[in-house]
Design an enzyme around this catalytic site. Structure first.
Site, PDB file in Angstrom:
ATOM      1  N   HIS A  59       0.843  -1.201   0.000  1.00 16.93           N
ATOM      2  CA  HIS A  59       0.000   0.000   0.000  1.00 16.93           C
ATOM      3  C   HIS A  59       0.874   1.245   0.000  1.00 16.93           C
ATOM      4  CE1 HIS A  59      -3.836   2.052   1.772  1.00 16.93           C
ATOM      5  NE2 HIS A  59      -3.169   2.865   0.979  1.00 16.93           N
ATOM      6  N   ARG A  63       2.408   8.878  -6.365  1.00 15.29           N
ATOM      7  CA  ARG A  63       1.851  10.155  -6.874  1.00 15.29           C
ATOM      8  C   ARG A  63       2.130  10.378  -8.362  1.00 15.29           C
ATOM      9  NH1 ARG A  63      -1.361  10.527  -2.577  1.00 15.29           N
ATOM     10  NH2 ARG A  63      -0.375  11.328  -0.675  1.00 15.29           N
ATOM     11  N   ASN A  93      -5.150   5.961  -7.163  1.00 12.25           N
ATOM     12  CA  ASN A  93      -5.744   7.310  -7.122  1.00 12.25           C
ATOM     13  C   ASN A  93      -4.754   8.372  -7.588  1.00 12.25           C
ATOM     14  OD1 ASN A  93      -4.227   6.894  -4.803  1.00 12.25           O
ATOM     15  ND2 ASN A  93      -5.554   8.102  -3.477  1.00 12.25           N
ATOM     16  N   ASP A 150      -8.655   3.118  -3.232  1.00 10.75           N
ATOM     17  CA  ASP A 150      -8.073   3.659  -2.008  1.00 10.75           C
ATOM     18  C   ASP A 150      -8.091   5.179  -1.981  1.00 10.75           C
ATOM     19  OD1 ASP A 150      -6.572   3.665   0.482  1.00 10.75           O
ATOM     20  OD2 ASP A 150      -4.976   4.503  -0.741  1.00 10.75           O
ATOM     21  N   HIS A 177     -10.988   1.039   1.270  1.00 15.57           N
ATOM     22  CA  HIS A 177     -10.788   2.162   2.193  1.00 15.57           C
ATOM     23  C   HIS A 177     -12.098   2.360   2.955  1.00 15.57           C
ATOM     24  CE1 HIS A 177      -8.873   6.239   3.063  1.00 15.57           C
ATOM     25  NE2 HIS A 177     -10.062   6.312   3.641  1.00 15.57           N
ATOM     26  N   ASN A 276      -5.694   9.592   7.086  1.00 12.95           N
ATOM     27  CA  ASN A 276      -6.970   8.886   6.935  1.00 12.95           C
ATOM     28  C   ASN A 276      -6.712   7.384   6.841  1.00 12.95           C
ATOM     29  OD1 ASN A 276      -8.143  11.409   6.688  1.00 12.95           O
ATOM     30  ND2 ASN A 276      -8.497  11.239   4.498  1.00 12.95           N
ATOM     31  N   ASP A 303       1.106   2.712   3.736  1.00 15.68           N
ATOM     32  CA  ASP A 303       0.291   3.795   3.175  1.00 15.68           C
ATOM     33  C   ASP A 303       1.164   5.033   2.968  1.00 15.68           C
ATOM     34  OD1 ASP A 303      -1.817   5.294   2.203  1.00 15.68           O
ATOM     35  OD2 ASP A 303      -2.791   5.581   4.148  1.00 15.68           O
ATOM     36  N   HIS A 307       3.409  14.363   0.832  1.00 21.00           N
ATOM     37  CA  HIS A 307       2.821  15.686   0.577  1.00 21.00           C
ATOM     38  C   HIS A 307       3.921  16.726   0.702  1.00 21.00           C
ATOM     39  CE1 HIS A 307      -1.309  14.274   0.500  1.00 21.00           C
ATOM     40  NE2 HIS A 307      -1.157  13.684   1.676  1.00 21.00           N
TER      41      HIS A 307
END
Length: 420
Positions: A59, A63, A93, A150, A177, A276, A303, A307
């Site tokens: 997981h 990006r 995603n 996800d 998710h 999250n 996960d 960022h």
């Protein structure tokens, strides 16, 4: 290449031996008590080190495409190698979403240039809207290793069940998710005493538990391999335990941050502790550890969610959720699970190597003659402090914290891809 004098831990066979490993090209040729090298062979002295299979993280977010200012395939691969991770499974995603064959093939083609093994999950629904199924058969044939939306829950139960049935027919995992947005005012922050101190109404655990309960039932009925992603609630652990006992093919991920921290970390780290699903209470953290101990939770995954510093500098309710995790995951497992006595080193490695390999039908996660030459070599007793990262991003609450478990080498396909 010969790796000499190491403690070889193989979770696939539950064996620990002291010895040497002979590697030719990308395969393990021989494992023995002692192997004499020829003059042309590179020798790695692994005295005092554990030799384990390269870690497999089911997981992660690289990006790429769409958000490459946070991370891209290359920097993500470097970050994985620094953390002893030789195989990753990327989430869908991105922008554009991995909901069609051309986007999938572009990622997989570019991934071939990297030093680690990169697999890609495709999305369950077109544009992550939870309304129309992707062509899961065509995506699997093009190389998708599993399916997930996800980042966004599947709110329609009938749609979710249909997706499970399709995944079951294709014999691939479907990962979910579990956060019902109807319960959430501010995501990334547990609703409780800490959120009240911060003056916000966060995300109560029922947001996760309600969807976990539903999807455990759907998993039991569909027969699919269903992954409950990044579990955060003790009640969710209980639900999974109960439905696994009834025969549901459930798999649960625990992240290092959810078994290490509680929502109290928000008071110290602010947005660097926002994710999250959110960090919850000490009771939830301990229940996750119990789930890891008894096998209810069979996967440890990061996960990894990069960022930018500018994004994380925003106010708590406006900053994006998520932290990076590839470079600290093994050390956090050793520091928070093995050293306190919750798991043995073998049990930790099992959840980070052979269990994910089996779930995704990957021929990795084991150390035996003829197997892939993917390893992480580390000193479980040596401490280190994360200060800088190979990732483009540095959004981690573990920066500056002393951790146990120093990675010395990462080897993938018989090649050294990271050396301390």
């Amino acid at each position: 290449m010969i790796i000499k004098n190491g403690t070889i831990m193989n979770p696939a066979t539950q064996t620990i031996i002291s010895g040497d490993i002979l590697i030719e090209d990308d395969k393990i040729i021989k494992i023995a008590k002692s192997i004499t090298p020829s003059e042309s062979e590179e020798v790695i002295d692994a005295s005092g080190l554990v030799i384990a299979p390269g870690l497999i993280d089911t997981h992660i977010h690289f990006r790429d495409p769409g958000f490459t200012y946070k991370e891209d395939i290359h920097t993500g691969s470097l970050s994985a190698a620094h953390g002893g991770v030789t195989t990753v499974i990327c989430m869908a995603n991105t922008s554009p979403t991995v909901d069609n064959v051309p986007v999938l093939e572009d990622i997989l083609q570019r991934a071939k240039a990297e030093d680690i093994r990169i697999y890609q999950a495709a999305s369950i629904s077109h544009s992550l809207k939870g309304e129309t199924l992707t062509d899961m058969k065509a995506l699997k044939e093009a190389g998708a290793c599993g399916f997930t939306d996800d980042g966004i829950p599947l709110k329609n139960a009938a749609f979710c069940y249909k997706a499970m049935e399709e995944a079951a027919s294709l014999n691939v995992p479907i990962s979910l998710h579990e956060e019902d947005p109807a319960f959430i005012t501010n995501n990334g922050i547990n609703h409780g005493d800490v959120s009240e101190k911060l003056g916000v109404y966060g995300s109560p655990s029922i947001a996760e538990e309600s969807l976990v309960a539903r999807d455990c039932m759907l998993a039991l009925r569909s027969g699919a391999d269903v992954v409950i992603q990044h579990i955060s609630s003790g009640r969710s652990v209980e639900l999974i335990r109960m439905f696994k006992a009834q025969g549901a093919k459930l798999h649960a991920e625990a992240t290092p941050h959810h078994f290490t921290l509680t929502d109290e970390a928000l008071l110290e780290h602010g947005t660097l502790a926002k994710m999250n699903p959110p960090l919850r209470t000490e009771a939830d953290r301990l229940a996750i550890i119990e789930g890891l101990k008894d096998g209810t939770i069979d996967l440890i995954a990061t996960d990894h969610a990069p960022h930018s510093a500018e994004e994380k500098a925003k106010p708590l309710t406006e900053a994006p959720s998520g932290i990076i995790g590839l470079e600290t995951s093994l050390s956090l497992g050793i520091t928070s699970l093995v050293r306190p006595g919750h798991l043995t080193m073998m049990e930790l490695l099992e959840k980070m190597t052979i269990n994910p390999a089996k779930l995704y039908h990957l021929p990795y996660g084991t150390i035996e003659e003829g197997a892939a030459a993917d390893f992480v070599l580390f000193n479980p007793d040596e401490t280190w402090i994360p200060t800088e990262y190979a990732s483009k991003s540095s959004n981690s609450p573990f920066t500056g914290k002393e951790l146990y478990g120093k990675i010395k080498y990462t080897i993938c396909r018989g090649k050294i891809v990271y050396q301390d």
